[in-house]
Design a protein around this motif. Structure first.
Motif, PDB file in Angstrom:
ATOM      1  N   ASN A 191      -4.294  -8.254  11.751  1.00 42.17           N
ATOM      2  CA  ASN A 191      -3.222  -9.178  12.141  1.00 42.17           C
ATOM      3  C   ASN A 191      -2.111  -9.264  11.111  1.00 42.17           C
ATOM      4  OD1 ASN A 191      -4.355  -9.800  14.597  1.00 42.17           O
ATOM      5  ND2 ASN A 191      -5.268 -11.714  13.929  1.00 42.17           N
ATOM      6  N   THR A 192      -1.955  -8.229  10.308  1.00 37.42           N
ATOM      7  CA  THR A 192      -0.851  -8.157   9.356  1.00 37.42           C
ATOM      8  C   THR A 192      -0.211  -6.776   9.481  1.00 37.42           C
ATOM      9  OG1 THR A 192      -2.216  -7.282   7.552  1.00 37.42           O
ATOM     10  CG2 THR A 192      -2.061  -9.678   7.735  1.00 37.42           C
ATOM     11  N   VAL A 238       1.231  -5.224  17.364  1.00 38.91           N
ATOM     12  CA  VAL A 238       2.332  -4.398  17.864  1.00 38.91           C
ATOM     13  C   VAL A 238       1.833  -3.590  19.058  1.00 38.91           C
ATOM     14  CG1 VAL A 238       3.909  -2.505  17.311  1.00 38.91           C
ATOM     15  CG2 VAL A 238       3.377  -4.247  15.575  1.00 38.91           C
ATOM     16  N   GLU A 239       2.543  -3.682  20.161  1.00 38.17           N
ATOM     17  CA  GLU A 239       2.139  -2.956  21.361  1.00 38.17           C
ATOM     18  C   GLU A 239       2.168  -1.450  21.098  1.00 38.17           C
ATOM     19  OE1 GLU A 239       3.029  -3.213  26.178  1.00 38.17           O
ATOM     20  OE2 GLU A 239       4.302  -4.283  24.741  1.00 38.17           O
ATOM     21  N   ILE A 266       3.152   3.618  11.492  1.00 35.56           N
ATOM     22  CA  ILE A 266       3.124   2.159  11.423  1.00 35.56           C
ATOM     23  C   ILE A 266       2.018   1.769  10.443  1.00 35.56           C
ATOM     24  CG2 ILE A 266       1.546   2.023  13.392  1.00 35.56           C
ATOM     25  CD1 ILE A 266       2.859  -0.602  14.202  1.00 35.56           C
ATOM     26  N   GLY A 267       2.207   0.672   9.740  1.00 39.40           N
ATOM     27  CA  GLY A 267       1.166   0.207   8.831  1.00 39.40           C
ATOM     28  C   GLY A 267       1.207   0.909   7.477  1.00 39.40           C
ATOM     29  N   THR A 268       0.088   0.792   6.748  1.00 40.04           N
ATOM     30  CA  THR A 268      -0.062   1.401   5.420  1.00 40.04           C
ATOM     31  C   THR A 268      -1.097   2.515   5.495  1.00 40.04           C
ATOM     32  OG1 THR A 268       0.397  -0.728   4.363  1.00 40.04           O
ATOM     33  CG2 THR A 268      -0.635   0.994   3.010  1.00 40.04           C
ATOM     34  N   GLN A 269      -0.657   3.727   5.220  1.00 38.26           N
ATOM     35  CA  GLN A 269      -1.593   4.856   5.204  1.00 38.26           C
ATOM     36  C   GLN A 269      -2.139   5.038   3.793  1.00 38.26           C
ATOM     37  OE1 GLN A 269      -0.781   9.452   5.567  1.00 38.26           O
ATOM     38  NE2 GLN A 269      -1.065   8.630   7.631  1.00 38.26           N
TER      39      GLN A 269
END
Length: 289
Positions: free
Chosen positions: A211-212, A269-270, A283-286
């Protein structure tokens, strides 16, 4: 020319090299948070997973369900107790955990994936001896042992059943419940199970939906990519802390076991799974080794 049609064609062209690279590979997804509770996001996730399977990628889903467990316990009049972030799980609570995770939540995910054209099969770690568990040991500040009941950790994973399902064009959906040699059930953290499953399967990618937006810096900005040394430095500096800390550690354990990449991404995020896997921006942190 319809602008929307042109955009779709451009998106598909951008996705093609990623589809080609991931075809025949396994992607393990830890599914939880808002993505599991909001109807729009639930449908989006199910469609994303089915699309992966249709383009030759093998998705394996490991889901959580803490809020659902807490909700049922509350309706039953049972107060949840937490120690070091772990729900104390006595026999009665474990019965509820199995009912919610192995029944209600698992079957609803399976039904939704099947509804949009997939072939999902629900499992718990008890099925096919998938997850052998042992008690999780916690100690207080003085070093004394704390009894938290039937909360477990992974002793080993037997991926035989998951591999059979993958080869049969099915999508495994795993509830994080394991059993010890005596058949005693244990509730296990879903991030930990997803990490161990990814490692044993030799997954190409581990995706942890949360949820972040991902791992945030002290200025609140998203880190899009971090190496293992960067992560350790951020932990030492206290930037990575709280609920993000165990997620990051699970991701690093998967990387140490030769999972190629692990990403912590925003399940709110959809189409987050497709955005991470099939677009240049991701998207996000890889996280990488």
């Amino acid at each position: 020319m319809d602008d929307r049609a042109t955009t779709i064609a451009q998106v598909l062209n951008e996705a093609l090299p990623y589809i080609q690279r991931l075809s025949g590979k396994t992607v393990v997804v830890k599914y939880g948070g808002n993505a599991m509770t909001e109807p729009r996001l639930k449908m989006s996730f199910a469609r994303n997973v089915v699309l992966l399977k249709h383009v030759g990628i093998d998705p394996v889903i490991v889901h959580g369900g803490g809020p659902q467990i807490g909700g049922l316990l509350e309706r039953l009049g049972k107060v949840s107790e937490f120690v070091q972030g772990m729900r104390v799980t006595d026999t009665e609570t474990m019965d509820v955990v199995e009912m919610v995770l192995g029944g209600q939540v698992n079957k609803s995910i399976v039904a939704l994936i099947n509804q949009v054209g997939g072939h999902a099969v629900g499992l718990t770690g008890k099925d096919g001896s998938l997850i052998r568990a042992r008690p999780l040991r916690l100690n207080d500040a003085s070093g004394a042992a704390i009894d938290i009941g039937q909360v477990g950790e992974v002793e080993r994973i037997d991926p035989s059943l998951v591999r059979i399902l993958d080869q049969g064009n099915f999508i495994p959906v795993i509830a994080p419940i394991g059993a010890d040699e005596a058949g005693r059930a244990y509730n296990i953290n879903a991030d930990l199970v997803a990490s161990k499953v990814a490692a044993v399967l030799g997954a190409e990618k581990l995706l942890l939906l949360t949820n972040t937006p991902g791992v945030l810096g002290p200025d609140g900005k998203l880190f899009t990519s971090l190496g293992a040394q960067d992560v350790q430095r951020l932990i030492d500096e206290g930037v990575i802390a709280g609920g993000m800390l165990p997620k990051v550690r699970c991701a690093l354990e998967a990387l140490e076991a030769n999972v190629t990449t692990a990403t912590i991404l925003d399940g709110r995020v959809e189409n987050s799974v497709l955005l991470e896997l099939f677009t240049d921006a991701g998207i996000g942190t890889q996280l990488r080794a």
